[in-house]
Scaffold this motif. Structure first.
Motif, PDB file in Angstrom:
ATOM      1  N   GLY A 188      -9.688  12.107  11.963  1.00 37.93           N
ATOM      2  CA  GLY A 188      -9.638  10.661  12.124  1.00 37.93           C
ATOM      3  C   GLY A 188      -8.389  10.072  11.512  1.00 37.93           C
ATOM      4  N   SER A 189      -8.425   8.740  11.331  1.00 30.63           N
ATOM      5  CA  SER A 189      -7.298   8.025  10.760  1.00 30.63           C
ATOM      6  C   SER A 189      -7.784   6.655  10.299  1.00 30.63           C
ATOM      7  CB  SER A 189      -6.179   7.867  11.792  1.00 30.63           C
ATOM      8  OG  SER A 189      -5.038   7.247  11.217  1.00 30.63           O
ATOM      9  N   ASP A 190      -6.920   5.939   9.609  1.00 26.42           N
ATOM     10  CA  ASP A 190      -7.238   4.579   9.198  1.00 26.42           C
ATOM     11  C   ASP A 190      -7.338   3.669  10.419  1.00 26.42           C
ATOM     12  OD1 ASP A 190      -6.303   4.253   5.951  1.00 26.42           O
ATOM     13  OD2 ASP A 190      -5.584   5.985   7.066  1.00 26.42           O
ATOM     14  N   THR A 191      -8.244   2.704  10.353  1.00 22.54           N
ATOM     15  CA  THR A 191      -8.277   1.680  11.397  1.00 22.54           C
ATOM     16  C   THR A 191      -7.175   0.649  11.164  1.00 22.54           C
ATOM     17  OG1 THR A 191      -9.927   0.390  10.164  1.00 22.54           O
ATOM     18  CG2 THR A 191     -10.740   1.962  11.803  1.00 22.54           C
ATOM     19  N   HIS A 192      -6.719   0.530   9.924  1.00 24.10           N
ATOM     20  CA  HIS A 192      -5.556  -0.305   9.600  1.00 24.10           C
ATOM     21  C   HIS A 192      -4.365   0.608   9.380  1.00 24.10           C
ATOM     22  CE1 HIS A 192      -8.924  -2.948   8.053  1.00 24.10           C
ATOM     23  NE2 HIS A 192      -8.312  -3.739   8.908  1.00 24.10           N
ATOM     24  N   HIS A 193      -3.269   0.309  10.044  1.00 24.90           N
ATOM     25  CA  HIS A 193      -2.064   1.110   9.874  1.00 24.90           C
ATOM     26  C   HIS A 193      -0.944   0.278   9.251  1.00 24.90           C
ATOM     27  CE1 HIS A 193      -3.561   4.683  11.912  1.00 24.90           C
ATOM     28  NE2 HIS A 193      -4.101   3.877  12.803  1.00 24.90           N
ATOM     29  N   TYR A 194      -1.319  -0.675   8.395  1.00 24.47           N
ATOM     30  CA  TYR A 194      -0.311  -1.508   7.751  1.00 24.47           C
ATOM     31  C   TYR A 194      -0.848  -2.043   6.429  1.00 24.47           C
ATOM     32  CZ  TYR A 194      -3.033  -5.605   9.133  1.00 24.47           C
ATOM     33  OH  TYR A 194      -4.039  -6.528   9.282  1.00 24.47           O
ATOM     34  N   GLN A 195       0.070  -2.490   5.601  1.00 27.35           N
ATOM     35  CA  GLN A 195      -0.212  -3.208   4.365  1.00 27.35           C
ATOM     36  C   GLN A 195       0.710  -4.419   4.289  1.00 27.35           C
ATOM     37  OE1 GLN A 195       0.689  -0.217   1.318  1.00 27.35           O
ATOM     38  NE2 GLN A 195      -1.438  -0.290   0.668  1.00 27.35           N
ATOM     39  N   LEU A 196       0.190  -5.532   3.809  1.00 25.28           N
ATOM     40  CA  LEU A 196       1.000  -6.704   3.509  1.00 25.28           C
ATOM     41  C   LEU A 196       0.594  -7.214   2.134  1.00 25.28           C
ATOM     42  CD1 LEU A 196       0.876  -8.643   6.915  1.00 25.28           C
ATOM     43  CD2 LEU A 196       2.784  -7.301   6.004  1.00 25.28           C
ATOM     44  N   GLY A 197       1.579  -7.449   1.266  1.00 28.07           N
ATOM     45  CA  GLY A 197       1.236  -7.879  -0.077  1.00 28.07           C
ATOM     46  C   GLY A 197       2.449  -8.309  -0.858  1.00 28.07           C
ATOM     47  N   ALA A 198       2.345  -8.221  -2.172  1.00 31.06           N
ATOM     48  CA  ALA A 198       3.402  -8.680  -3.073  1.00 31.06           C
ATOM     49  C   ALA A 198       3.325  -7.891  -4.365  1.00 31.06           C
ATOM     50  CB  ALA A 198       3.269 -10.173  -3.344  1.00 31.06           C
ATOM     51  N   GLY A 199       4.350  -8.037  -5.182  1.00 28.82           N
ATOM     52  CA  GLY A 199       4.366  -7.330  -6.449  1.00 28.82           C
ATOM     53  C   GLY A 199       5.377  -7.912  -7.407  1.00 28.82           C
ATOM     54  N   LEU A 200       5.455  -7.284  -8.565  1.00 29.69           N
ATOM     55  CA  LEU A 200       6.387  -7.716  -9.603  1.00 29.69           C
ATOM     56  C   LEU A 200       6.900  -6.488 -10.340  1.00 29.69           C
ATOM     57  CD1 LEU A 200       7.720  -9.895 -11.436  1.00 29.69           C
ATOM     58  CD2 LEU A 200       5.643  -9.771 -12.851  1.00 29.69           C
ATOM     59  N   SER A 201       8.221  -6.379 -10.436  1.00 32.79           N
ATOM     60  CA  SER A 201       8.868  -5.331 -11.215  1.00 32.79           C
ATOM     61  C   SER A 201       9.549  -5.978 -12.417  1.00 32.79           C
ATOM     62  CB  SER A 201       9.904  -4.596 -10.357  1.00 32.79           C
ATOM     63  OG  SER A 201      10.664  -3.705 -11.142  1.00 32.79           O
ATOM     64  N   VAL A 202       9.305  -5.399 -13.592  1.00 28.60           N
ATOM     65  CA  VAL A 202       9.927  -5.883 -14.823  1.00 28.60           C
ATOM     66  C   VAL A 202      10.731  -4.724 -15.406  1.00 28.60           C
ATOM     67  CG1 VAL A 202       9.571  -6.917 -17.085  1.00 28.60           C
ATOM     68  CG2 VAL A 202       7.975  -7.420 -15.213  1.00 28.60           C
ATOM     69  N   ALA A 203      12.063  -4.799 -15.338  1.00 25.10           N
ATOM     70  CA  ALA A 203      12.942  -3.735 -15.789  1.00 25.10           C
ATOM     71  C   ALA A 203      13.647  -4.178 -17.065  1.00 25.10           C
ATOM     72  CB  ALA A 203      13.964  -3.379 -14.710  1.00 25.10           C
ATOM     73  N   THR A 204      13.257  -3.608 -18.196  1.00 25.23           N
ATOM     74  CA  THR A 204      13.826  -4.026 -19.480  1.00 25.23           C
ATOM     75  C   THR A 204      15.155  -3.320 -19.745  1.00 25.23           C
ATOM     76  OG1 THR A 204      12.726  -2.281 -20.744  1.00 25.23           O
ATOM     77  CG2 THR A 204      11.484  -4.303 -20.348  1.00 25.23           C
ATOM     78  N   ALA A 205      15.927  -3.901 -20.637  1.00 22.14           N
ATOM     79  CA  ALA A 205      17.238  -3.353 -20.966  1.00 22.14           C
ATOM     80  C   ALA A 205      17.139  -2.058 -21.756  1.00 22.14           C
ATOM     81  CB  ALA A 205      18.041  -4.381 -21.766  1.00 22.14           C
ATOM     82  N   PHE A 206      15.985  -1.791 -22.395  1.00 22.02           N
ATOM     83  CA  PHE A 206      15.864  -0.576 -23.204  1.00 22.02           C
ATOM     84  C   PHE A 206      15.227   0.577 -22.436  1.00 22.02           C
ATOM     85  CE2 PHE A 206      12.370  -3.464 -24.201  1.00 22.02           C
ATOM     86  CZ  PHE A 206      11.247  -2.690 -23.947  1.00 22.02           C
ATOM     87  N   GLY A 207      15.117   0.446 -21.100  1.00 17.52           N
ATOM     88  CA  GLY A 207      14.753   1.594 -20.281  1.00 17.52           C
ATOM     89  C   GLY A 207      13.362   1.618 -19.706  1.00 17.52           C
ATOM     90  N   LEU A 208      12.488   0.694 -20.081  1.00 15.93           N
ATOM     91  CA  LEU A 208      11.107   0.679 -19.577  1.00 15.93           C
ATOM     92  C   LEU A 208      10.998  -0.246 -18.373  1.00 15.93           C
ATOM     93  CD1 LEU A 208       8.112   1.514 -19.999  1.00 15.93           C
ATOM     94  CD2 LEU A 208       7.873  -0.565 -21.382  1.00 15.93           C
ATOM     95  N   THR A 209      10.380   0.234 -17.302  1.00 17.82           N
ATOM     96  CA  THR A 209      10.114  -0.575 -16.115  1.00 17.82           C
ATOM     97  C   THR A 209       8.617  -0.599 -15.857  1.00 17.82           C
ATOM     98  OG1 THR A 209      12.235  -0.015 -15.086  1.00 17.82           O
ATOM     99  CG2 THR A 209      10.508  -0.853 -13.639  1.00 17.82           C
ATOM    100  N   LEU A 210       8.058  -1.798 -15.653  1.00 18.50           N
ATOM    101  CA  LEU A 210       6.653  -1.973 -15.300  1.00 18.50           C
ATOM    102  C   LEU A 210       6.583  -2.555 -13.900  1.00 18.50           C
ATOM    103  CD1 LEU A 210       5.298  -3.543 -18.621  1.00 18.50           C
ATOM    104  CD2 LEU A 210       5.094  -1.169 -17.882  1.00 18.50           C
ATOM    105  N   VAL A 211       5.656  -2.047 -13.066  1.00 14.79           N
ATOM    106  CA  VAL A 211       5.519  -2.522 -11.694  1.00 14.79           C
ATOM    107  C   VAL A 211       4.042  -2.755 -11.385  1.00 14.79           C
ATOM    108  CG1 VAL A 211       5.937  -2.057  -9.258  1.00 14.79           C
ATOM    109  CG2 VAL A 211       7.560  -1.234 -10.965  1.00 14.79           C
ATOM    110  N   VAL A 212       3.739  -3.955 -10.909  1.00 13.76           N
ATOM    111  CA  VAL A 212       2.410  -4.285 -10.390  1.00 13.76           C
ATOM    112  C   VAL A 212       2.564  -4.531  -8.893  1.00 13.76           C
ATOM    113  CG1 VAL A 212       0.459  -5.876 -10.473  1.00 13.76           C
ATOM    114  CG2 VAL A 212       1.720  -5.335 -12.566  1.00 13.76           C
ATOM    115  N   ASP A 213       1.740  -3.858  -8.078  1.00 14.51           N
ATOM    116  CA  ASP A 213       1.861  -3.936  -6.623  1.00 14.51           C
ATOM    117  C   ASP A 213       0.470  -4.149  -6.036  1.00 14.51           C
ATOM    118  OD1 ASP A 213       3.948  -3.110  -4.301  1.00 14.51           O
ATOM    119  OD2 ASP A 213       1.958  -2.331  -3.796  1.00 14.51           O
TER     120      ASP A 213
END
Length: 216
Positions: free
Chosen positions: A174-199
């Protein structure tokens, strides 16, 4: 069907060539339809660790390996709940990010190839058939940087791939009945090397993931 691995293309080109390691946790909800016309609502939770390489020109390459921790398959035409998991997953991704105008705006494209294999179990059933899925996912995102580190974005992804399972002793695909995603997110990239991402995807296949990366 994809165990949530988080978005690619958020490693950032602003820091030059660099290696990134990190981890992602996420959950996903979708509907599967098989070639015997049976449909199942799928919920799953997963976690993974990844390694990536980002270039100053905006390219990034990622490999991830992880576990499908838990989930359920809820039958529609065929009543019954199947427990899903534990399982293993792997994914490889490539992405390219471009900055626009004054450098505050950005767009990115990505491609992800993944595979998942997990056990399933129905109460009272004698066997525990495995569920195996492959997925090719093409994505695009667009957003704006604020104060250098805050990068909210909107995104869309299209995907497809087979899901193989056994229902009542019959091998089905089988397969998914939905073949797409639509949404938003936030990336926070700090100067000391840590990146956080919410999607978060709210339309089509629904998913949410939280990830972090550490630039080496």
């Amino acid at each position: 069907m994809l165990a949530p691995v988080g978005p690619t293309g958020c490693e950032g080109e602003a820091y030059g060539n660099s290696f990134v390691v990190g981890a992602t946790v996420g959950a996903m909800r979708t509907r599967l339809k098989f070639d015997n016309d049976a449909t199942f609502d799928l919920d799953e939770q997963a976690a993974n660790a990844f390694g990536a390489y980002a270039t100053a020109s905006g390219w990034s390459f990622r490999a991830a390996i992880g576990a499908l921790i838990d989930g359920t398959l809820e039958g529609n035409e065929m009543p019954g709940t199947h427990d899903l998991g534990p399982g293993v997953m792997g994914a490889v991704s490539v992405a390219k990010q471009w900055t626009l105008g004054d450098g505050q705006w950005f767009v990115a494209g990505s491609a992800t190839l993944s595979a998942v294999r997990a056990s399933t179990h129905e109460t009272g059933a004698a066997d525990d058939p495995s569920l195996t899925a492959g997925d090719l996912r093409i994505g695009a995102m667009a957003g704006r940087a604020f104060a250098t580190i805050w990068k909210p974005y909107i995104m869309g992804r299209a995907f497809g791939g087979p899901v193989a399972w056994t229902i009542a002793g019959e091998s089905v695909v089988g397969s998914d009945t939905h073949h797409y995603q639509l949404g938003a997110g936030l990336s926070v990239a700090t100067a000391f090397g840590l990146t956080l991402v919410v999607d978060v995807s709210a339309l089509g296949e629904q998913s949410a993931s939280l990830g972090f990366g550490w630039r080496l």
